[in-house]
Every structure is written in structure tokens, then in C-alpha cells.
Design a protein around this motif. Structure first.
Motif, short mmCIF file in Angstrom:
data_model
loop_
_atom_site.label_atom_id
_atom_site.label_comp_id
_atom_site.label_asym_id
_atom_site.label_seq_id
_atom_site.Cartn_x
_atom_site.Cartn_y
_atom_site.Cartn_z
N UNK A 118 7.51 -66.30 24.08
CA UNK A 118 8.02 -67.32 25.00
C UNK A 118 9.21 -66.82 25.82
N UNK A 119 9.97 -65.86 25.27
CA UNK A 119 11.07 -65.21 25.98
C UNK A 119 11.35 -63.88 25.28
N UNK A 120 12.06 -62.96 25.95
CA UNK A 120 12.25 -61.62 25.37
C UNK A 120 12.92 -61.61 23.99
N UNK A 121 13.78 -62.59 23.71
CA UNK A 121 14.49 -62.59 22.43
C UNK A 121 13.80 -63.40 21.33
N UNK A 122 12.63 -63.93 21.60
CA UNK A 122 11.89 -64.75 20.63
C UNK A 122 10.75 -63.94 20.02
N UNK A 123 10.25 -64.36 18.85
CA UNK A 123 9.11 -63.66 18.24
C UNK A 123 7.80 -63.96 18.99
N UNK A 124 6.80 -63.12 18.74
CA UNK A 124 5.49 -63.30 19.39
C UNK A 124 4.84 -64.58 18.88
N UNK A 125 4.04 -65.20 19.75
CA UNK A 125 3.33 -66.42 19.37
C UNK A 125 2.39 -66.15 18.19
N UNK A 126 1.54 -65.11 18.31
CA UNK A 126 0.60 -64.77 17.25
C UNK A 126 0.51 -63.25 17.10
N UNK A 127 0.20 -62.82 15.90
CA UNK A 127 -0.01 -61.41 15.58
C UNK A 127 -1.44 -61.24 15.09
N UNK A 128 -1.93 -60.01 15.08
CA UNK A 128 -3.24 -59.73 14.50
C UNK A 128 -3.19 -60.12 13.03
N UNK A 129 -4.19 -60.85 12.58
CA UNK A 129 -4.25 -61.31 11.20
C UNK A 129 -3.72 -62.72 11.01
N UNK A 130 -3.07 -63.29 12.02
CA UNK A 130 -2.52 -64.64 11.90
C UNK A 130 -3.62 -65.68 11.95
N UNK A 131 -3.47 -66.72 11.14
CA UNK A 131 -4.40 -67.85 11.18
C UNK A 131 -3.95 -68.80 12.26
N UNK A 132 -4.91 -69.28 13.06
CA UNK A 132 -4.59 -70.21 14.14
C UNK A 132 -5.44 -71.46 14.00
N UNK A 133 -4.96 -72.54 14.58
CA UNK A 133 -5.69 -73.79 14.60
C UNK A 133 -5.87 -74.26 16.03
N UNK A 134 -6.71 -75.24 16.22
CA UNK A 134 -6.93 -75.79 17.54
C UNK A 134 -5.62 -76.37 18.07
N UNK A 135 -5.25 -75.98 19.28
CA UNK A 135 -4.03 -76.48 19.90
C UNK A 135 -2.83 -75.57 19.71
N UNK A 136 -2.94 -74.53 18.88
CA UNK A 136 -1.82 -73.59 18.69
C UNK A 136 -1.63 -72.77 19.97
N UNK A 137 -0.38 -72.54 20.35
CA UNK A 137 -0.07 -71.72 21.53
C UNK A 137 -0.25 -70.25 21.15
N UNK A 138 -1.07 -69.53 21.94
CA UNK A 138 -1.36 -68.13 21.68
C UNK A 138 -0.53 -67.19 22.53
N UNK A 139 -0.23 -67.62 23.77
CA UNK A 139 0.49 -66.78 24.72
C UNK A 139 0.91 -67.65 25.89
N UNK A 140 1.60 -67.05 26.85
CA UNK A 140 1.88 -67.72 28.12
C UNK A 140 1.40 -66.81 29.23
N UNK A 141 0.97 -67.42 30.32
CA UNK A 141 0.59 -66.67 31.51
C UNK A 141 1.42 -67.21 32.66
N UNK A 142 2.17 -66.28 33.28
CA UNK A 142 3.02 -66.66 34.41
C UNK A 142 2.22 -66.55 35.69
N UNK A 143 2.22 -67.63 36.45
CA UNK A 143 1.59 -67.64 37.76
C UNK A 143 2.51 -68.40 38.70
N UNK A 144 2.95 -67.74 39.75
CA UNK A 144 3.83 -68.36 40.75
C UNK A 144 5.11 -68.93 40.11
N UNK A 145 5.73 -68.15 39.23
CA UNK A 145 6.98 -68.52 38.55
C UNK A 145 6.82 -69.70 37.61
#
Length: 159
Positions: free
Chosen positions: A96-123
């Protein structure tokens, strides 16, 4: 195609490092050329095309080579996995920002609605949420890389 979409396409092409991209749709033809090192700048041509029949459109379609990186995944490897793809073009970020941990790592369990990443488009930073539950098997894109619409981002094992 709206002006905003064309502007997004121009910015994406400039960031991707492609030297030339041609896009032909039903009624519009767009050519974007980025300058080389000795020739700075971008050139964009937009041409309104007359209405064509389907066979004419197929004759016009030509593959265009770009220098943008592509990701190849073996079909046998991902046949049992679900591919999560990018819903928009932009820049892919795993945090979410340079000083925060990654949303998900390989091996992480995820559920429906979990945030996986962000994509910046037009700021604007768009959170990409999972539509499936499972375990992250592979991250297919490097952090801070440009992504295209429908480009595979993650492989998820639904079991």
C-alpha cells in the motif's frame, strides 16, 4: 474510445518502453510512437475510420511488436490454478506504501474480498480484491511494473 482512455494508453506506452504501438478498433485507429534516445518525445496519430464489415476488419488487423515485457506461463503448470488478471492498465504495486508490508506473499491463504495489490492509474490507487479463496502459488508481475488490461497477476490454488 474517450479522450481519458487515449491519455491513459499514451502514458502506459511511454512507461512500458515500447517504441511503437498500433491499436485498431471498429471506428478508430491509433498509432503511438515514442522517441528514441536521440529523438525525444512522443507522437500520437488518431484516425477516424469509415464503418467496415467484419471481413474488412480482420484484413486490417496486424500484430504489432512492442518492447514491453511479457509474462509466459506454461499451460500445464497453471491448469489446476486460477489466474487473477488485471482489470485495468496501470502500475502494479504489491504494497500500500513503501514503508508497509506486502498485501500477500507466495503461500499466503486468501479469501474472497481480500486486497491482493494496488494498481495506479492516473494518480489513483485502485485496490484489487480477490474474487476467489485459496492459496497464492505465484506472483507473475514484479513490484512497480506496468501492467496491461487482462494481464495475469497471480496464480491461486483454490483447493
Amino acid at each position: 474510445m474517450e479522450l481519458k482512455d487515449i491519455q491513459n494508453l499514451i502514458k502506459f506506452v511511454a512507461k512500458s518502453g515500447a517504441s511503437e504501438v498500433k491499436l485498431e478498433m471498429e471506428d478508430i485507429k491509433i498509432t503511438i510512437k515514442t522517441g528514441s534516445e536521440d529523438q525525444k518525445g512522443e507522437t500520437t496519430y488518431i484516425q477516424q475510420l469509415p464503418a467496415m464489415t467484419a471481413p474488412q476488419q480482420q484484413m486490417m488487423a496486424q500484430p504489432v511488436e512492442t518492447s514491453a515485457p511479457t509474462v509466459a506461463v506454461e499451460a500445464a503448470e497453471d491448469s489446476k490454478f486460477i489466474t487473477i488478471k488485471s482489470p485495468i492498465i496501470g502500475t502494479f504495486y504489491r504494497k500500500p506504501s513503501p514503508d508497509k508490508p506486502m498485501f500477500v506473499e507466495v503461500g499466503a491463504s486468501i479469501g474472497t474480498g481480500d486486497v491482493l495489490c494496488v494498481i495506479e492509474a492516473m494518480k489513483l490507487f485502485n485496490e484489487i480484491e480477490s474474487e476467489v479463496s485459496g492459496k497464492i502459488v505465484k506472483v507473475l508481475v514484479d513490484d512497480a511494473s506496468p501492467v496491461e488490461f487482462d494481464q495475469p497477476l497471480f496464480l491461486v490454488d483454490p483447493s
